[in-house]
Design a protein around this motif. Sequence first.
Motif, PDB file in Angstrom:
ATOM      1  N   GLY A  86       0.779  -1.227   0.000  1.00 31.55           N
ATOM      2  CA  GLY A  86       0.000   0.000   0.000  1.00 31.55           C
ATOM      3  C   GLY A  86       0.806   1.270   0.000  1.00 31.55           C
ATOM      4  O   GLY A  86       1.855   1.361  -0.609  1.00 31.55           O
ATOM      5  N   ALA A  87       0.267   2.280   0.693  1.00 31.98           N
ATOM      6  CA  ALA A  87       0.715   3.657   0.520  1.00 31.98           C
ATOM      7  C   ALA A  87       2.187   3.851   0.850  1.00 31.98           C
ATOM      8  O   ALA A  87       2.706   3.271   1.793  1.00 31.98           O
ATOM      9  N   ASP A 130       3.529   6.395   2.073  1.00 26.93           N
ATOM     10  CA  ASP A 130       3.770   7.207   3.260  1.00 26.93           C
ATOM     11  C   ASP A 130       3.508   6.417   4.544  1.00 26.93           C
ATOM     12  O   ASP A 130       3.323   6.969   5.602  1.00 26.93           O
ATOM     13  N   GLU A 161      -4.838  -9.132   7.940  1.00 30.78           N
ATOM     14  CA  GLU A 161      -5.492  -8.126   7.104  1.00 30.78           C
ATOM     15  C   GLU A 161      -4.652  -7.732   5.886  1.00 30.78           C
ATOM     16  O   GLU A 161      -5.187  -7.395   4.849  1.00 30.78           O
ATOM     17  N   ARG A 195      -6.224  -7.232   1.973  1.00 32.85           N
ATOM     18  CA  ARG A 195      -6.315  -5.939   1.307  1.00 32.85           C
ATOM     19  C   ARG A 195      -6.191  -6.080  -0.191  1.00 32.85           C
ATOM     20  O   ARG A 195      -5.339  -6.809  -0.675  1.00 32.85           O
ATOM     21  N   ARG A 196      -7.051  -5.380  -0.896  1.00 29.00           N
ATOM     22  CA  ARG A 196      -6.957  -5.459  -2.343  1.00 29.00           C
ATOM     23  C   ARG A 196      -7.341  -4.134  -2.976  1.00 29.00           C
ATOM     24  O   ARG A 196      -7.985  -3.290  -2.349  1.00 29.00           O
ATOM     25  N   THR A 197      -6.917  -3.996  -4.215  1.00 30.68           N
ATOM     26  CA  THR A 197      -7.171  -2.758  -4.936  1.00 30.68           C
ATOM     27  C   THR A 197      -8.280  -2.979  -5.947  1.00 30.68           C
ATOM     28  O   THR A 197      -8.299  -3.983  -6.645  1.00 30.68           O
ATOM     29  N   VAL A 198      -9.231  -2.059  -5.965  1.00 26.72           N
ATOM     30  CA  VAL A 198     -10.329  -2.120  -6.935  1.00 26.72           C
ATOM     31  C   VAL A 198     -10.173  -0.943  -7.895  1.00 26.72           C
ATOM     32  O   VAL A 198     -10.129   0.206  -7.465  1.00 26.72           O
ATOM     33  N   LEU A 250      -9.573   2.105  -5.461  1.00 25.66           N
ATOM     34  CA  LEU A 250      -9.765   2.021  -4.014  1.00 25.66           C
ATOM     35  C   LEU A 250      -8.918   0.891  -3.480  1.00 25.66           C
ATOM     36  O   LEU A 250      -8.738  -0.119  -4.160  1.00 25.66           O
ATOM     37  N   ILE A 271      -9.184  -1.722  -0.460  1.00 26.02           N
ATOM     38  CA  ILE A 271     -10.219  -2.150   0.487  1.00 26.02           C
ATOM     39  C   ILE A 271      -9.854  -3.482   1.124  1.00 26.02           C
ATOM     40  O   ILE A 271      -8.931  -4.162   0.684  1.00 26.02           O
TER      41      ILE A 271
END
Lengths: 309, 113
Positions: free
Chosen positions: A62-63, A65, A82, A86-89, B110, B112
Amino acid sequence: MCKDCGCGTPHGPGAHPPGEPHSHTHEHTHEHGPGFHHGEEHPARHSHPHPHTHTHSHAHSGAPDHNHVHAAGDAPDPPPAESAARRTVEVQRSLLDRNDRAAERNRGFFRASRLLTLNVLSSPGSGKTTLLGETIRALGEGLKAAVIVGDLATDNDARRLRETGAPVVQIATGTMCHLEAEMIGRACRELDLQGRGLLIIENVGNLVCPASYDLGEDLRVVLLSVTEGEDKPLKYPPAFQSAHVVVVSKLDLTEACGVDRALLRANVRKVAPAAEVFEVSARTGLGMADWCAFLKREQAKAAARHPLD
Amino acid sequence: MHELSIMESALTLVQDQARQAGATRVHAVRLRVGALSGVVPDALQMAFEALTPGTLAEGATLAIEAVTARFWCGPCAAEFASDQMLAECPRCGGISGDLRAGKELELASLEID
């Protein structure tokens, strides 16, 4: 224990690239004073340091930062589940999607009703209400208009426009600085459009925000008065660039304001090279015939087109 | 000022999309904002922080990808970049209003779970 990833060392932003597993090593040292027995018998009093070393790792997704503080001395825990879930849509949709869809519904309604619809934008005080009132009077029975007026507060403009005999619906936007397509849809339900060929939407006096909102109009009309100065189009390019028509108003004040009309026209051309430009004075009637003739031509085109085109 | 209402509609879209994907939480929201969209990224960020509490995106990060404006110059038959609404072609000096990119105001993705 760190609630984010379960390890025990402080690390800051940029310490490791996102998405890459990494590990930390840290040491705990403690000393025993004389007389302390560490699970075994010592023949003599002594002290010694014990180094304790933990190594653990976790993956960061993820990010970039990413930043969390790890409290030293905590026991290492396994990485939480978790991070795996986590996944990206991918979405790729306009933020104004909802407004744009409402605008398309309005457009369908306007076409089916054989209406020419204008969305009139300008700064406060550039003479929208006066111009629109005189336009409705000049068009007369030849092209009957209905009006939707948006204002933060008061119905002064709506009352002035009702004096022309046209049906007027007022939208009080409260603190909102622009009209949105759904408001227009609701206002149309209240408006008697029987026998009307022209729907004029007088937007909130503001040259910034209304430019982003399609209301389903046929023509976006941006109005500026000569009193606003020659460089107004250069200062508010989004509104002017989106204009199909630019109307320069209060032409009777040109001399009093010392305005260079040619420069004003050139600046409009620069920002809106494809827009139709009209110069008018609603007070003296100068230029009003051309403007009204244009509206009649456009209305004839709008009425002749098939609703599904 | 209209960043607040744009963010309001953005969050409706975010939550619809997240629910459709079966999300229980939104961790990150990624927007694409064109240089000529008329929207100020800082104001969007503020609106995001003000509006996300109590939504699926509470505590999420907002990333804004800036999109440079690109214009088409007819005489040169080529594209050029500019962050000015009155874009001057660097080859011929002509002014172009033929915008090919830079008005984007989109929800890109997104993150999620």
